[in-house]
Design an enzyme around this catalytic site. Structure first.
Site, short mmCIF file in Angstrom:
data_model
loop_
_atom_site.label_atom_id
_atom_site.label_comp_id
_atom_site.label_asym_id
_atom_site.label_seq_id
_atom_site.Cartn_x
_atom_site.Cartn_y
_atom_site.Cartn_z
N ARG A 28 -11.05 -6.06 -28.61
CA ARG A 28 -9.89 -5.19 -28.42
C ARG A 28 -10.28 -3.72 -28.64
NH1 ARG A 28 -7.21 -1.29 -30.96
NH2 ARG A 28 -7.55 -2.38 -32.93
N ASP A 29 -10.61 -3.38 -29.87
CA ASP A 29 -10.89 -1.98 -30.20
C ASP A 29 -12.15 -1.50 -29.48
OD1 ASP A 29 -10.73 0.48 -31.39
OD2 ASP A 29 -10.82 -0.23 -33.43
N HIS B 2 -9.78 -1.02 -42.10
CA HIS B 2 -10.41 -0.84 -40.79
C HIS B 2 -11.10 0.52 -40.83
CE1 HIS B 2 -10.28 -0.95 -36.22
NE2 HIS B 2 -10.36 0.35 -36.41
N HIS C 44 -14.13 3.27 -39.42
CA HIS C 44 -15.10 3.69 -38.42
C HIS C 44 -16.28 4.32 -39.15
CE1 HIS C 44 -12.76 3.49 -34.48
NE2 HIS C 44 -12.01 2.89 -35.37
N ASN D 192 -16.62 1.84 -34.70
CA ASN D 192 -16.30 0.99 -35.83
C ASN D 192 -17.57 0.62 -36.59
OD1 ASN D 192 -13.33 -0.44 -35.76
ND2 ASN D 192 -13.95 0.32 -33.76
N CYS E 181 -14.89 7.08 -31.12
CA CYS E 181 -13.86 8.04 -30.77
C CYS E 181 -14.33 8.87 -29.59
CB CYS E 181 -13.61 8.94 -31.98
SG CYS E 181 -12.52 10.32 -31.62
#
Lengths: 315, 315
Positions: A20-21, A214, A216, A256, A247
């Protein structure tokens, strides 16, 4: 701060969010077949919680248009907790219908990020959580509703995010019917001191309800932030295979915290995750074949495991 | 484990070791002029402890043959602690004669690494420390003698290094006359749990004498290890501009924790180092000009500072 050794052996859950991410910001659409291979591969590594996609309008995010297919496949894997992200009530209804075990609803602590990302104020997003909760209860579904507080540690748009803002939002989300909360450093601003302080504050205002983090690794503090949260008792962490999820505003910066590095960290410390580090490294190799145009991040894949180069899988 | 916030404001010293640890494994020799510019630049950034070179035979390590010149230059900079590495008695005598404020004598906890690196057993190396201490005392020098325990957390040659071995060696080094001790993760094997445990053990067997840590970021745990040591009270850390100092056995892997990342970590947490992060990032740019053929590592240089993009220099 608790003594970290007191419960050093308590199991940690790594939640793979790469499907997903990791995929949502890539320009191309990964074929469903590759995604299914990734999903099965992650399960074979010992990962037992996987965010398989997001119920967003396919026109808005074609990369995740096959989320239903992934949920159905994932539900066949014994013992796997299948989670999906949803950005609104419609997505929430789709998630409940899909049979996913958990849904994650992101609510930005930053007003600016919330408007840019969801075109809603944080309070409007919380109202969606309440509506999803009502849907779930009337449907008799067992799907867990988790609110992920995005930009909880700062925001590229507005800069600082105050801890008080996060506290208020967490309380509002719980009142709206969220079962649990996670805090996300969406843009890689968090530092270990801030992580300790914010999670400690959470434990005071909402004991036992803020359960996951979560992070990064954008600015190299990802693993240190994981350790800060772990030290005060957090036991579930999101990670992305290959450190995907960067990002778009920080070219060359990693995304991440990578699943490889996270699995290595805990294995090296003897903390049980059930994840086989060598298997994760092999899966990363496959991922680089599926995404030949993308840089993968993470340290352990480059440096190799320490000698003796066998890390026991602690289950 | 102490509450990390109890003395959060206690000053941290970053010791720049790039001029020694960073340069010694590069194939080329950096011109003295560039080294002097680096040294002055590091001082201008606010760094107040710098390892400027090593008194080793020039034939063995031509990269560091101008160490005397660097020491003389460094001694002109007010308030700077000038340190050098020495691998044997001859180097120790040269260091004492140079007027350096501190000398670091590495002693490997790994027998295999000690033989490979110094062609001595750890105990023979400790005997050199005793000889240097005798020289210092008879010369009436104020030069601090620090023993750096290399491979304290593991070794690429022999694998595991037992904590008991490190404890014994620290006690032997102190008996031999070392003023203080640092622990070095020479090959990037340490994990945060191990760091906490080993430094806590040190505080029990040699209270107040094990004062510094040297971490590599080879496997991505460098900053987390720094935080683990910081949390239990360590207040001096080695770092290399540009994350130089990589292990030749781990191609593509970063070396020492980068000065930029370390300065950013502490600045972001509001811990005083006196170091200006923006100035360090600008110096890194110069370094990439001096070493055009080498990859520099570190995260903050790639991602940029968070918004608001001004970090106060905490002195």
């Amino acid at each position: 701060m608790d003594n970290p050794k007191a419960d050093m052996q308590e199991r940690v859950i790594l939640r793979e969010v790469g499907l997903r991410d990791g995929l949502q910001i890539l320009p191309e659409v990964m074929p469903t077949q590759d995604k299914l291979a990734w999903l099965s591969g992650a399960y074979a590594c010992g990962l037992r919680e996987i965010e398989v996609g997001s119920f967003v309008p396919p026109a808005r995010m074609p990369q995740l248009a096959d989320t239903s297919t992934l949920v159905q496949h994932a539900l066949q894997l014994p013992g796997l907790t299948v989670s999906v992200l949803v950005p609104n009530l419609k997505g929430g209804i789709a998630a409940l219908a899909s049979g996913a075990h958990a849904l994650l609803f992101p609510v930005s602590a930053s007003q600016a990020h919330s408007m840019a990302n969801l075109r809603k104020t944080p309070q409007q997003a919380v109202a969606d959580v309440a509506a999803i909760r009502a849907e779930r209860d009337s449907a008799g579904s067992a799907c867990a509703i988790e609110v992920g507080i995005s930009t909880a540690f700062g925001c590229t748009l507005q800069g600082e995010v105050r801890a008080e803002t996060v506290v208020n939002l967490v309380q509002e989300a719980l009142l709206a019917g969220a079962d649990k909360i996670s805090l996300a450093d969406t843009v890689g601003y968090a530092d270990p001191r801030q992580v300790s302080e914010l999670f400690e504050m959470m434990e005071k205002v909402a004991p036992g309800r803020v359960v996951a983090a979560h992070f990064h690794d954008t600015r190299g503090l990802g693993i240190a932030n994981v350790m800060a949260a772990y030290t005060i008792g957090i036991r579930r962490f999101d990670s992305c295979l290959g450190g995907l999820g960067g990002c778009p505003h920080a070219p060359g910066a990693s995304g991440n915290v990578s699943t490889e590095d996270m699995a290595y960290l805990f294995a090296r410390m003897g903390v049980a995750t059930g994840v086989n580090v060598e298997a994760v490294l092999a899966l990363r190799q496959k991922l680089s074949g599926w995404l030949p145009n993308h840089t993968l991040y993470g340290h352990i894949a480059k440096a190799g495991l320490p000698k003796p180069a066998t890390l026991e899988v602690v289950s």
